[in-house]
Each structure stands twice: as C-alpha cells, then as structure tokens.
Design a protein around this motif. Sequence first.
Motif, PDB file in Angstrom:
ATOM      1  N   ILE A   1      -3.236   0.746  -3.421  1.00 31.24           N
ATOM      2  CA  ILE A   1      -2.172  -0.227  -3.647  1.00 31.24           C
ATOM      3  C   ILE A   1      -1.200   0.284  -4.712  1.00 31.24           C
ATOM      4  O   ILE A   1      -1.605   0.606  -5.829  1.00 31.24           O
ATOM      5  N   LEU A   2       0.085   0.373  -4.329  1.00 27.59           N
ATOM      6  CA  LEU A   2       1.118   0.818  -5.277  1.00 27.59           C
ATOM      7  C   LEU A   2       1.550  -0.311  -6.201  1.00 27.59           C
ATOM      8  O   LEU A   2       1.731  -0.114  -7.391  1.00 27.59           O
TER       9      LEU A   2
ATOM     10  N   MET B   1      -5.687   5.858   1.923  1.00 22.34           N
ATOM     11  CA  MET B   1      -6.929   5.163   1.570  1.00 22.34           C
ATOM     12  C   MET B   1      -7.518   5.774   0.301  1.00 22.34           C
ATOM     13  O   MET B   1      -7.386   6.966   0.056  1.00 22.34           O
ATOM     14  N   SER B   2      -8.168   4.946  -0.493  1.00 19.30           N
ATOM     15  CA  SER B   2      -8.875   5.450  -1.677  1.00 19.30           C
ATOM     16  C   SER B   2     -10.339   5.083  -1.534  1.00 19.30           C
ATOM     17  O   SER B   2     -10.682   3.990  -1.106  1.00 19.30           O
TER      18      SER B   2
ATOM     19  N   PRO C   1       0.826  -1.215   0.000  1.00 17.29           N
ATOM     20  CA  PRO C   1       0.000   0.000   0.000  1.00 17.29           C
ATOM     21  C   PRO C   1       0.859   1.264   0.000  1.00 17.29           C
ATOM     22  O   PRO C   1       2.020   1.236   0.380  1.00 17.29           O
ATOM     23  N   ALA C   2       0.246   2.374  -0.423  1.00 17.41           N
ATOM     24  CA  ALA C   2       0.915   3.673  -0.355  1.00 17.41           C
ATOM     25  C   ALA C   2       0.909   4.134   1.098  1.00 17.41           C
ATOM     26  O   ALA C   2      -0.102   4.018   1.788  1.00 17.41           O
TER      27      ALA C   2
END
Length: 201
Positions: free
Chosen positions: A152-153, A141-142, A107-108
């Motif tokens: 998620i990167l 969060m998106s 995750p970012a």
Amino acid sequence: MGNSKIKNDLANLINNKKFLNAVVIALILAFVLLAISFLSTTRKKDTKESLSTNVSNSNSLEEGAKNTIDNYEENEKQELTKLLGTIENVGQVEVMIYFKTGEVKVPAIEESIQEAVTEETDSQGGKRSTTQQTGGSKVVMSGDSGKNEPYILQVNKPEINGVLIVAEGATSAKVKYDIQVAVSSLYGISLDKVNVYPMKN
C-alpha cells in the motif's frame, strides 16, 4: 501323486516368464493406483484448507476495514464536538458526520510495456515495418511475516459528504455562520453541506 503334481505346476508357473511379467506389471499398476489415490486425497485436503484460509482472511480483512471506518468516524465526531465547544457562544454541541466513501487504500502498481518490431519484405522488394506494443499492469505484493498482501502506497481517509450540527448557541445567526465556516474549512466541503440547527431547550 497329487502333491508332486501341484509342486510341478507351481514350478512351471514360476519358471514361466510370461506369468512373471504379468505379476510384475500387476504389482506396478497397483502401486501406481495407490500413489494416485493418495496424492489426489492430499490435494483435496490442501485445496479445502486453502479455501477456508482465504475465506477467513477475507472475512477478517472486511471486519478490520469496518472497524477502522467506525473508529475513524467516532474519533472525528469527538474531535469536532470538542473543537466546536471551544468557539465562543456555541455552548453544548451534538455532531453527526456523513461519509461518501469508505477508507481507500492505494496499492503500488507495476506496469510493463513490451515493444516488438516486425520487418517484412514482399516479392517485389518493398519493405514494411510493423510495431506492436503489449503491456500490462499488476499490483505489487509484499510478503511480510508470511502474509502475501498488496503493498500500500497511501491510505485515503473516508470522504465526508456532509455534517449535521446541533448547538445551543445556533439560535444566533453569527454563531451559526461561524460554525459553518469552521467545519467547511476543516473538511474542505462547501457551506451548504454543513447544516447547523439550534438545540432544543
């Protein structure tokens, strides 16, 4: 006589300010209690619905992750079987792949660092400076399509720990070595993690 006395008593009660104040206070208290009761019931329902939604979302995510890993494993087996079958003198092939880890989602992360400088002067005129750093990190969060999920990167595929291959042509040392080198190069694993055995006639 009795009726007029009752009427006079009622009139005295209605005109009595203390009585009216007591009635108003009682009505206000009753209204407040009803409102509190209604709100607490609504909150309990919302909490139960939220918990059940979170549990079902968690279950569906776990199930989705397992399906993804199973599909990846099956696709890798099919692709490797097809590829090895095209090597000269290998013949029919059976493949088993062992995974060390599952799919890893990265995750970012948002990091924040705050710096505070404090300067103090003592009674003799001496100065002292103190620097304090505080920081933290949180997952970005998106909120696409009403879902609040980590951004998620990258997604790292499951790490392969070993491969077992049974091939018709593995009775030949050269074919066996060719299979080992091909699989080792393909997955970036050492030769000792690629086990090749001849197929039973």
